[in-house]
Write an enzyme that holds these catalytic residues in place. Sequence first.
Site, PDB file in Angstrom:
ATOM      1  N   GLY A  96      30.384 111.580 111.496  1.00  0.00           N
ATOM      2  CA  GLY A  96      29.044 112.265 111.199  1.00  0.00           C
ATOM      3  C   GLY A  96      27.961 111.177 110.528  1.00  0.00           C
ATOM      4  O   GLY A  96      26.689 111.781 110.306  1.00  0.00           O
TER       5      GLY A  96
ATOM      6  N   HIS B 226      31.626 117.504 110.814  1.00  0.00           N
ATOM      7  CA  HIS B 226      32.277 116.430 112.018  1.00  0.00           C
ATOM      8  C   HIS B 226      33.586 116.100 112.008  1.00  0.00           C
ATOM      9  O   HIS B 226      33.939 115.334 112.770  1.00  0.00           O
ATOM     10  CB  HIS B 226      31.243 115.431 112.188  1.00  0.00           C
TER      11      HIS B 226
ATOM     12  N   LYS C  26      37.531 117.306 112.451  1.00  0.00           N
ATOM     13  CA  LYS C  26      38.384 118.357 113.172  1.00  0.00           C
ATOM     14  C   LYS C  26      38.982 118.914 112.105  1.00  0.00           C
ATOM     15  O   LYS C  26      39.785 118.374 111.220  1.00  0.00           O
ATOM     16  CB  LYS C  26      39.229 117.600 114.324  1.00  0.00           C
TER      17      LYS C  26
ATOM     18  N   GLU D  37      32.515 109.291 123.049  1.00  0.00           N
ATOM     19  CA  GLU D  37      32.822 107.927 122.473  1.00  0.00           C
ATOM     20  C   GLU D  37      34.321 107.932 123.144  1.00  0.00           C
ATOM     21  O   GLU D  37      34.937 108.648 123.474  1.00  0.00           O
ATOM     22  CB  GLU D  37      33.015 107.579 121.053  1.00  0.00           C
TER      23      GLU D  37
ATOM     24  N   ARG E 191      43.063 104.318 119.870  1.00  0.00           N
ATOM     25  CA  ARG E 191      44.168 104.236 118.974  1.00  0.00           C
ATOM     26  C   ARG E 191      44.895 105.773 119.342  1.00  0.00           C
ATOM     27  O   ARG E 191      44.189 106.562 120.264  1.00  0.00           O
ATOM     28  CB  ARG E 191      43.724 104.384 117.516  1.00  0.00           C
TER      29      ARG E 191
END
Length: 449
Positions: free
Chosen positions: A165, A235, A237, A287, A291
């Site tokens: 963010g 932004h 989670k 995006e 990883r």
Amino acid sequence: MFNKILIANRGEIALRVLRACKELGIRTVAVHSTADADAMHVRLADESVCIGPPKASESYLNIPQIVAACEITGAEAVHPGYGFLSENARFAEIVEAHGVKFIGPSAEHIRIMGDKIEAKRTAQRLGIPVVPGSDGAVETEADAVRMAEEIGYPVLIKASAGGGGRGMKVAKTPDDLLEAYNNARAESKAAFGDDAVYMEKLLITPRHIEVQVFGDGKGGAIHLGERDCSLQRRHQKVWEEANSPALNSEQREKIGAICAKAVADLGYAGAGTIEFLYENGEFYFIEMNTRLQVEHPITEAITRIDLVNEQIRVAAGVGLSVTQADIEFKGHAIECRINAENAATFAPSPGLITYYHPPGGLGVRVDSGVYQGYRIPPYYDSLIGKLIVHGRDRVECLMRLRRCLDEFVVDGIETTIPLFRKLIDNQDIANGMYDIHWLEHFLETKPFD
């Protein structure tokens, strides 16, 4: 297969990787700061190396110290976990240059996907649907005005090198545009040392859907379904589900196949997550994370596939243990991120854990590196554990989650467990009817008053 792996991380993810290594018969090396000398992954590793003081820049981000630890211990490979150096292309290059295998994709692929503008171009080239927006960086105010008119308001201005963010601003009307544009550039410069920004159409009520992919580095790839990560605060989670309550099996297979083909065409090696905004039946690329994700356990729950095991296999050149045809999605899984924070204000709450009792039972998993008597240091991310619950369907999963939240006890510090107890009682959550703005709207109602 490798004989010894160094784990270049801390906390629950370091312990998660360590467990996978032990199940494969691989010796482990833990690295730690002076603040983490008593951490669980340090206690359980075959060897440990102190790599610096508490400050992350002098320890977990200290590349020379980590490389030296590899050389001292004879580690053949490095697993970076997530965060810290996991998406640092230069780290991957340096490790490989010293004859140590980086357990992850190539530095080239990390670099491509780390640049949001180049990532979007690559996604378009690979056939992944993208959000309407600029083809590259928006370099001047005049370009910003022209591009916003072409896209149509509202628009989202985002840092090319950004994440979490930062460097992200909204312009709802032409009057908002220049201030948002200049603020995004300034914030991006301060956070990432790069003021390049790009522009996208702002979706109004999207969900955040991500697809777990795996490439073997030899032109083969699979997908392991999607996760719904729409419940977010700033932004970040908070709660994740697999599979998404918003998708059906046809949609799941379609977007999964698109992502797997893209990863195969790219020649990608290892775990990756392709993230989308989803609105009105359409997917729009945001995006790709190169990883392991924090929320990977819910994918493991519904597929019964150990993702860290697969990462190690691919890095060792053994290849994936499964094909796309082998993968079946069973039941439903939810992950709650348990942070050392006040549930109402989200203020950090480091300190001594005086009593710790995690829930258990069928379909319950707790990934955490803490224990009774452990002192949570104030220097790092506030995540202390993840509660992962699996059920035969979403209803059973929610009922099991409710029971687990009632059982979970962490005394001595504040945690976000009370927030999840509030969420589990909400009808929108029960119905799976939420978007990326839902949680912040919910918190604005002051649920803890």
